[in-house]
Design a protein around this motif. Structure first.
Motif, PDB file in Angstrom:
ATOM      1  N   LEU A 102       0.828  -1.203   0.000  1.00 26.84           N
ATOM      2  CA  LEU A 102       0.000   0.000   0.000  1.00 26.84           C
ATOM      3  C   LEU A 102       0.864   1.256   0.000  1.00 26.84           C
ATOM      4  CD1 LEU A 102      -3.114   0.587   0.121  1.00 26.84           C
ATOM      5  CD2 LEU A 102      -2.730   1.107   2.530  1.00 26.84           C
ATOM      6  N   ARG A 103       1.971   1.218   0.752  1.00 28.65           N
ATOM      7  CA  ARG A 103       2.890   2.355   0.772  1.00 28.65           C
ATOM      8  C   ARG A 103       3.483   2.572  -0.625  1.00 28.65           C
ATOM      9  NH1 ARG A 103       5.785   0.984   5.033  1.00 28.65           N
ATOM     10  NH2 ARG A 103       7.737   0.413   4.051  1.00 28.65           N
ATOM     11  N   CYS A 104       3.822   1.501  -1.310  1.00 31.51           N
ATOM     12  CA  CYS A 104       4.337   1.621  -2.686  1.00 31.51           C
ATOM     13  C   CYS A 104       3.260   2.173  -3.607  1.00 31.51           C
ATOM     14  CB  CYS A 104       4.817   0.260  -3.187  1.00 31.51           C
ATOM     15  SG  CYS A 104       6.320  -0.321  -2.363  1.00 31.51           S
ATOM     16  N   LEU A 105       2.047   1.707  -3.454  1.00 35.32           N
ATOM     17  CA  LEU A 105       0.932   2.213  -4.251  1.00 35.32           C
ATOM     18  C   LEU A 105       0.751   3.709  -4.018  1.00 35.32           C
ATOM     19  CD1 LEU A 105      -1.394   1.198  -6.127  1.00 35.32           C
ATOM     20  CD2 LEU A 105      -2.780   1.025  -4.069  1.00 35.32           C
ATOM     21  N   PRO A 152       5.044   7.169 -12.419  1.00 38.57           N
ATOM     22  CA  PRO A 152       5.906   6.007 -12.648  1.00 38.57           C
ATOM     23  C   PRO A 152       7.310   6.215 -12.085  1.00 38.57           C
ATOM     24  CG  PRO A 152       4.702   6.580 -14.641  1.00 38.57           C
ATOM     25  CD  PRO A 152       4.472   7.694 -13.663  1.00 38.57           C
ATOM     26  N   LEU A 153       7.835   5.144 -11.472  1.00 33.23           N
ATOM     27  CA  LEU A 153       9.163   5.177 -10.859  1.00 33.23           C
ATOM     28  C   LEU A 153       9.925   3.916 -11.220  1.00 33.23           C
ATOM     29  CD1 LEU A 153       8.084   6.228  -7.241  1.00 33.23           C
ATOM     30  CD2 LEU A 153       9.271   7.681  -8.893  1.00 33.23           C
ATOM     31  N   THR A 154      11.239   4.002 -11.238  1.00 32.25           N
ATOM     32  CA  THR A 154      12.040   2.783 -11.338  1.00 32.25           C
ATOM     33  C   THR A 154      11.878   2.030 -10.018  1.00 32.25           C
ATOM     34  OG1 THR A 154      14.026   3.773 -10.414  1.00 32.25           O
ATOM     35  CG2 THR A 154      13.744   3.909 -12.831  1.00 32.25           C
ATOM     36  N   ALA A 155      12.224   0.769 -10.027  1.00 34.40           N
ATOM     37  CA  ALA A 155      12.136  -0.018  -8.792  1.00 34.40           C
ATOM     38  C   ALA A 155      13.017   0.583  -7.708  1.00 34.40           C
ATOM     39  CB  ALA A 155      12.509  -1.472  -9.064  1.00 34.40           C
ATOM     40  N   SER A 156      14.212   1.041  -8.077  1.00 34.34           N
ATOM     41  CA  SER A 156      15.106   1.612  -7.055  1.00 34.34           C
ATOM     42  C   SER A 156      14.571   2.944  -6.531  1.00 34.34           C
ATOM     43  CB  SER A 156      16.532   1.759  -7.582  1.00 34.34           C
ATOM     44  OG  SER A 156      16.564   2.606  -8.705  1.00 34.34           O
ATOM     45  N   ASP A 157      13.974   3.758  -7.402  1.00 30.24           N
ATOM     46  CA  ASP A 157      13.379   5.016  -6.933  1.00 30.24           C
ATOM     47  C   ASP A 157      12.172   4.735  -6.030  1.00 30.24           C
ATOM     48  OD1 ASP A 157      15.251   6.539  -8.286  1.00 30.24           O
ATOM     49  OD2 ASP A 157      13.944   6.919 -10.015  1.00 30.24           O
ATOM     50  N   LEU A 158      11.398   3.726  -6.390  1.00 26.59           N
ATOM     51  CA  LEU A 158      10.250   3.356  -5.554  1.00 26.59           C
ATOM     52  C   LEU A 158      10.732   2.850  -4.201  1.00 26.59           C
ATOM     53  CD1 LEU A 158       7.231   3.007  -5.152  1.00 26.59           C
ATOM     54  CD2 LEU A 158       7.400   0.796  -6.320  1.00 26.59           C
ATOM     55  N   ALA A 159      11.778   2.049  -4.208  1.00 25.86           N
ATOM     56  CA  ALA A 159      12.337   1.553  -2.950  1.00 25.86           C
ATOM     57  C   ALA A 159      12.749   2.721  -2.053  1.00 25.86           C
ATOM     58  CB  ALA A 159      13.539   0.646  -3.219  1.00 25.86           C
ATOM     59  N   ALA A 160      13.467   3.682  -2.622  1.00 28.51           N
ATOM     60  CA  ALA A 160      13.905   4.845  -1.835  1.00 28.51           C
ATOM     61  C   ALA A 160      12.711   5.638  -1.331  1.00 28.51           C
ATOM     62  CB  ALA A 160      14.822   5.721  -2.682  1.00 28.51           C
ATOM     63  N   ALA A 161      11.729   5.861  -2.188  1.00 31.96           N
ATOM     64  CA  ALA A 161      10.558   6.652  -1.802  1.00 31.96           C
ATOM     65  C   ALA A 161       9.750   5.975  -0.709  1.00 31.96           C
ATOM     66  CB  ALA A 161       9.677   6.910  -3.025  1.00 31.96           C
ATOM     67  N   ALA A 162       9.722   4.649  -0.725  1.00 31.84           N
ATOM     68  CA  ALA A 162       8.925   3.902   0.256  1.00 31.84           C
ATOM     69  C   ALA A 162       9.745   3.460   1.459  1.00 31.84           C
ATOM     70  CB  ALA A 162       8.292   2.684  -0.418  1.00 31.84           C
ATOM     71  N   GLY A 163      11.040   3.772   1.474  1.00 27.76           N
ATOM     72  CA  GLY A 163      11.886   3.394   2.598  1.00 27.76           C
ATOM     73  C   GLY A 163      12.140   1.895   2.662  1.00 27.76           C
ATOM     74  N   LEU A 164      12.315   1.267   1.489  1.00 21.91           N
ATOM     75  CA  LEU A 164      12.492  -0.181   1.419  1.00 21.91           C
ATOM     76  C   LEU A 164      13.852  -0.523   0.839  1.00 21.91           C
ATOM     77  CD1 LEU A 164       9.044  -1.095  -0.180  1.00 21.91           C
ATOM     78  CD2 LEU A 164       9.676  -1.275   2.240  1.00 21.91           C
ATOM     79  N   THR A 165      14.293  -1.737   1.088  1.00 20.39           N
ATOM     80  CA  THR A 165      15.462  -2.252   0.385  1.00 20.39           C
ATOM     81  C   THR A 165      15.042  -2.585  -1.043  1.00 20.39           C
ATOM     82  OG1 THR A 165      15.000  -4.559   0.941  1.00 20.39           O
ATOM     83  CG2 THR A 165      16.364  -3.288   2.520  1.00 20.39           C
ATOM     84  N   GLY A 166      16.016  -2.755  -1.898  1.00 24.92           N
ATOM     85  CA  GLY A 166      15.703  -3.125  -3.279  1.00 24.92           C
ATOM     86  C   GLY A 166      14.936  -4.436  -3.363  1.00 24.92           C
ATOM     87  N   GLY A 167      15.359  -5.419  -2.585  1.00 25.28           N
ATOM     88  CA  GLY A 167      14.681  -6.719  -2.587  1.00 25.28           C
ATOM     89  C   GLY A 167      13.246  -6.633  -2.107  1.00 25.28           C
ATOM     90  N   ALA A 168      13.031  -5.851  -1.044  1.00 23.11           N
ATOM     91  CA  ALA A 168      11.671  -5.690  -0.519  1.00 23.11           C
ATOM     92  C   ALA A 168      10.784  -4.973  -1.526  1.00 23.11           C
ATOM     93  CB  ALA A 168      11.695  -4.937   0.804  1.00 23.11           C
ATOM     94  N   ALA A 169      11.347  -3.998  -2.228  1.00 26.36           N
ATOM     95  CA  ALA A 169      10.571  -3.282  -3.240  1.00 26.36           C
ATOM     96  C   ALA A 169      10.205  -4.212  -4.387  1.00 26.36           C
ATOM     97  CB  ALA A 169      11.341  -2.072  -3.758  1.00 26.36           C
ATOM     98  N   THR A 170      11.148  -5.040  -4.821  1.00 25.52           N
ATOM     99  CA  THR A 170      10.870  -5.991  -5.901  1.00 25.52           C
ATOM    100  C   THR A 170       9.741  -6.935  -5.506  1.00 25.52           C
ATOM    101  OG1 THR A 170      13.124  -5.872  -6.744  1.00 25.52           O
ATOM    102  CG2 THR A 170      11.869  -7.860  -7.290  1.00 25.52           C
ATOM    103  N   THR A 171       9.779  -7.428  -4.281  1.00 22.22           N
ATOM    104  CA  THR A 171       8.723  -8.313  -3.797  1.00 22.22           C
ATOM    105  C   THR A 171       7.380  -7.588  -3.761  1.00 22.22           C
ATOM    106  OG1 THR A 171      10.324  -9.562  -2.501  1.00 22.22           O
ATOM    107  CG2 THR A 171       8.018  -9.762  -1.856  1.00 22.22           C
ATOM    108  N   ALA A 172       7.372  -6.338  -3.304  1.00 20.71           N
ATOM    109  CA  ALA A 172       6.131  -5.558  -3.261  1.00 20.71           C
ATOM    110  C   ALA A 172       5.603  -5.311  -4.671  1.00 20.71           C
ATOM    111  CB  ALA A 172       6.356  -4.237  -2.527  1.00 20.71           C
TER     112      ALA A 172
END
Length: 146
Positions: free
Chosen positions: A30-33, A41-61
């Protein structure tokens, strides 16, 4: 005042919990949404940074959001090496269905304030946000040990 802020945070937390349930996702998804809704639109790494996640956690989300039909990975037309995460039409509709009425009601309430009052509210919100971010950083840095 602090009680009113706490009650607002609790009500917001409840809305988020109910929204996540309705969409069939978890709170991280939901935070990523939310970040995709606010920033586009964001890259996975930009989304990870914006949501306060690791790259792996962002990929899973992102994988879960794709399975739910709320987001999709799309090659960037300007740079075919980049992949951007976009909301799907279903994702945009879901966001509008859940948060659209809340935003409309909030806009109606804001019309009741004059410019000076709104500036004061905005100052408070910016300071409160700074406080929350600062303490989130503090908590991230703690090891959790006693």
């Amino acid at each position: 005042m602090s009680r009113a802020v706490q009650e607002l945070q609790d009500a917001t937390d409840l809305i988020d919990e109910l929204a996540a349930r309705r969409l069939g996702v978890n709170r991280t998804d939901l935070r990523c949404l939310s970040r995709l809704t606010a920033r586009g639109p964001l890259t996975a790494s930009d989304l990870a940074a914006a949501a306060g996640l690791t790259g792996g956690a962002a990929t899973t989300a992102i994988d879960r959001l794709e399975r739910a039909g709320l987001a999709e990975r799309v090659r960037d037309t300007a740079d075919r090496r980049r992949v951007l995460v976009h909301l799907t039409g279903r994702g945009r509709e879901a966001v509008q269905e859940i948060w659209g009425p809340i935003a409309a009601d909030a806009r109606a309430e804001l019309l009741r304030f004059d410019v000076a009052e709104l500036e004061l509210v905005e100052t408070f919100l910016r300071r409160a946000l700074h406080n929350q971010v600062r303490h989130a950083d503090r908590l991230r840095g703690e090891t959790g040990g006693t």
